[in-house]
Design an enzyme around this catalytic site. Structure first.
Site, PDB file in Angstrom:
ATOM      1  N   SER A 154       0.824  -1.208   0.000  1.00 50.59           N
ATOM      2  CA  SER A 154       0.000   0.000   0.000  1.00 50.59           C
ATOM      3  C   SER A 154       0.860   1.262   0.000  1.00 50.59           C
ATOM      4  O   SER A 154       0.489   2.259  -0.609  1.00 50.59           O
ATOM      5  CB  SER A 154      -0.962  -0.010   1.180  1.00 50.59           C
ATOM      6  OG  SER A 154      -0.252   0.000   2.391  1.00 50.59           O
ATOM      7  N   HIS A 171      -7.216 -12.236  -0.431  1.00 49.99           N
ATOM      8  CA  HIS A 171      -6.991 -12.096  -1.872  1.00 49.99           C
ATOM      9  C   HIS A 171      -7.818 -13.078  -2.698  1.00 49.99           C
ATOM     10  O   HIS A 171      -7.307 -14.120  -3.094  1.00 49.99           O
ATOM     11  CB  HIS A 171      -5.521 -12.329  -2.197  1.00 49.99           C
ATOM     12  CG  HIS A 171      -4.620 -11.305  -1.621  1.00 49.99           C
ATOM     13  ND1 HIS A 171      -4.424 -10.068  -2.190  1.00 49.99           N
ATOM     14  CD2 HIS A 171      -3.849 -11.326  -0.520  1.00 49.99           C
ATOM     15  CE1 HIS A 171      -3.595  -9.377  -1.462  1.00 49.99           C
ATOM     16  NE2 HIS A 171      -3.217 -10.096  -0.434  1.00 49.99           N
ATOM     17  N   CYS A 176      -6.909  -6.201   0.221  1.00 54.35           N
ATOM     18  CA  CYS A 176      -5.659  -6.057   0.984  1.00 54.35           C
ATOM     19  C   CYS A 176      -5.161  -4.611   0.959  1.00 54.35           C
ATOM     20  O   CYS A 176      -5.716  -3.775   1.667  1.00 54.35           O
ATOM     21  CB  CYS A 176      -4.618  -7.031   0.441  1.00 54.35           C
ATOM     22  SG  CYS A 176      -3.217  -7.257   1.531  1.00 54.35           S
ATOM     23  N   GLU A 217      -8.378 -12.886  -5.663  1.00 50.93           N
ATOM     24  CA  GLU A 217      -7.763 -12.992  -6.986  1.00 50.93           C
ATOM     25  C   GLU A 217      -6.707 -14.099  -7.043  1.00 50.93           C
ATOM     26  O   GLU A 217      -6.281 -14.494  -8.115  1.00 50.93           O
ATOM     27  CB  GLU A 217      -7.161 -11.645  -7.410  1.00 50.93           C
ATOM     28  CG  GLU A 217      -5.858 -11.245  -6.731  1.00 50.93           C
ATOM     29  CD  GLU A 217      -6.061 -10.458  -5.429  1.00 50.93           C
ATOM     30  OE1 GLU A 217      -7.138 -10.575  -4.823  1.00 50.93           O
ATOM     31  OE2 GLU A 217      -5.130  -9.752  -5.027  1.00 50.93           O
TER      32      GLU A 217
END
Lengths: 311, 255
Positions: free
Chosen positions: B49, B203, B79, B205
């Site tokens: 981040s 996550h 996240c 993904e």
């Protein structure tokens, strides 16, 4: 050792999740996937780590000496003092990686004990074992390993590496070897992708890699783990070159903190990796970065090839 | 067909685009503010981040992102994206980091500690199952994950995870405030929704299960129906100076 003589079974005991002892391969690769499109920078103290974090590095590699200094000073290069790594870890919130010597599994155990995020089993440090790499399946922390070609990459993955980087030639500021290695890996994958299935057996033998991983690579059209570039990246253009060649991200070793204006150069390289296919942005970020690190010419006989230290 | 924007500054944007592709939806990479005008929904992927915040700052993306969120267009953060969307974040780097905000909650960055504390687990996801069906649980992959410490009244909690109060503490004792939270709550929130903002600490993904993506796409289609007559944004030139985009091949999904 347990199950003596039995070939390693992957995902072995995956159902006993609660023991918290094992770390599934998906979690190991997962962090590498979170680092994609980012820059990992070598730092030697907490202050440099902060500069790297401020510049937007997605992780830092904690070292005692950057590769350029290891080359200049010679001698045996070992794992860094854990105290130093702890200090760096405390200074930043981004992941911290550290290097262990090839084959030195106790150094890796120490790094695991101090809670490092990723271990680089690196040819930049002096070898501890000429023949064997660390059995990386035995660890809960993930490993990144260097490679010069597809066979070497897949051998490391079979040993448990969850991330691959090119070896390049660390500490030279010369991108030629990294380009050679990226082209070799990706070129071989392109050849493999067009190969008849019947030919894969002989191809695996030729590159000395496990057949199942070769087949998986063929089906995916890429390495089955994240692949970064490393070794010789000194400018934003170098970094973008690596990305355009098809890497997932970039390691920068001596290139940042051996240059005239580390903070500015670090920021420029981070931005170049994000906007790697946009020459206008690349031009903008490449302007006025001050002096780049001093480069070494690889035709010079005094320059040791770190990349050839391991197979 | 609708396209979904995926913020492609750094991190797992390729994985999100691959997951969208499995659902037959096109994901486009967003790197510049003007590219945001071409999409009606946005995914902020996982990654670091701080890195993403630095890059967003350098290319002046924050005002555009805030506007995007305020317009009520569907946004999903995973996240690092969750941290981006939170109104407040603790455990940040020295000097803090800029946030987009919009989601009324407090997030603790690296709540679960460093990589050695990363894990995967089967999460109970009643809301997701009621909308999307499928198994009762969802395989949550937590990579140096954040946790949501508290949420505002408008925020719907979609999933939480029990925290053994001793586990979290060992990771980082320097962070004040964590201790009390872990002890009194014993459960940390890991997925929330507030209006058109969706956020997950794990996550989706990285898994083969596309239910969260499909859930998010449905949030998108609701808005499209309401504002179908709105002005179609002028097609901004897609910064097609791109020289060499290597063929994107997807990484395998490890089960």
């Amino acid at each position: 050792m347990e199950g003596s003589g039995v070939v390693t079974v992957y995902g072995n005991g995956a159902l006993t999740e609660t023991t918290k002892k094992s770390s599934p391969f998906s979690v190991k690769v997962g962090l590498a996937q979170m680092l994609r499109g980012g820059v990992i920078m070598d730092v030697v103290n907490a202050e440099q780590a902060r500069i790297a974090e401020e510049a937007g590095a997605c992780a830092v590699m904690a070292l005692e000496r950057v590769p350029a200094d290891i080359r200049a000073q010679g001698g045996v290069a070992r794992m860094s003092d854990p105290q130093l790594i702890k200090e760096i870890k405390q200074a930043v919130t981004i992941p911290v990686m550290a290097k262990a010597r090839i084959g030195h599994f106790v150094e890796a155990q120490i790094l695991e004990a101090i809670g490092i995020d990723y271990v680089d089993e690196s040819e930049v440090l002096t070898l501890a074992d000429e023949d064997n790499h660390i059995n990386k399946h035995n660890f809960r922390i993930p490993f990144v390993c260097g490679c010069r070609n597809l066979g070497e990459a897949l051998r490391r993955i079979r040993e448990g590496a969850a991330m691959i980087r090119t070896k390049g030639e660390a500490g030279t500021g010369n991108i030629i070897e990294a380009v050679r290695h990226v082209r070799s890996v990706l070129g071989d994958i392109r050849v493999l992708a067009n190969m008849d299935d019947d030919e894969v057996f002989t191809f695996s033998k030729k590159i000395a890699a496990p057949y199942d991983l070769v087949m998986q690579t063929k089906q995916l059209g890429r390495l089955p783990v994240v692949q970064f570039a490393a070794g010789g990246v000194a400018t934003p253009a170098d970094a973008a070159l690596m990305m355009q060649l098809g890497c997932d991200g970039v390691f920068v070793g001596s290139g940042v903190f051996k240059s005239g204006d580390p903070a500015k150069r670090a920021r420029a390289i981070v931005q170049a990796v994000t906007h790697y296919s946009d020459p206008e942005v690349l031009a903008e970020v490449s302007c006025g970065l001050g002096e780049a690190m001093v480069g070494l010419n690889l035709t010079d006989h005094n320059v040791e090839r770190f990349a050839n230290r391991s197979e | 067909m609708a396209v979904v924007g995926v913020l492609a500054l750094q991190g797992s944007f390729n994985e999100h685009i691959a997951a969208l592709r499995r659902l037959g939806v096109k994901g486009v990479e967003i790197r510049k503010p003007e590219q945001l005008l071409t999409v009606n929904s946005l995914i902020i992927p996982g990654g670091e981040s701080t890195t993403m915040a630095k890059l967003a700052e350098a290319f002046n993306l924050f005002p555009a992102l805030r506007e995007f969120v305020q317009m009520g267009k569907p946004v999903w953060g995973t996240c690092a994206g969750l941290i981006f969307l939170a109104n407040e974040a603790t455990g940040q780097k020295t000097g803090g980091q800029e946030l987009v905000g919009g989601l009324d909650c407090t997030v603790h960055r690296n709540f679960f500690g460093s990589q050695i504390q990363s894990f995967e687990t089967e999460l109970l996801v009643p809301e997701l199952v009621s909308k999307e069906g499928g198994p009762e649980t969802f395989r949550g992959v937590f990579i140096r994950a954040p946790g949501i410490l508290n949420v505002g009244p408008d925020v719907q909690v979609l999933a939480d995870y029990p925290v053994p109060s001793d586990q979290v503490l060992s990771s980082d004792s320097s962070v004040e405030g964590k201790k009390e939270n872990a002890e009194e709550a014993n459960k940390v929130i890991v997925a929330v929704r507030q209006g058109n903002i969706l956020a997950t600490a794990f996550h989706p993904e990285l898994t083969a299960d596309t239910r969260w993506h499909s859930y998010f796409l449905k949030m998108g289609s609701l808005v499209e129906k309401e504002a179908s007559s709105s002005i179609v944004p002028e097609q901004v030139t897609q910064v097609s100076t791109s020289f060499k985009q290597p063929l994107q091949h997807d990484l395998p999904i490890f089960q």
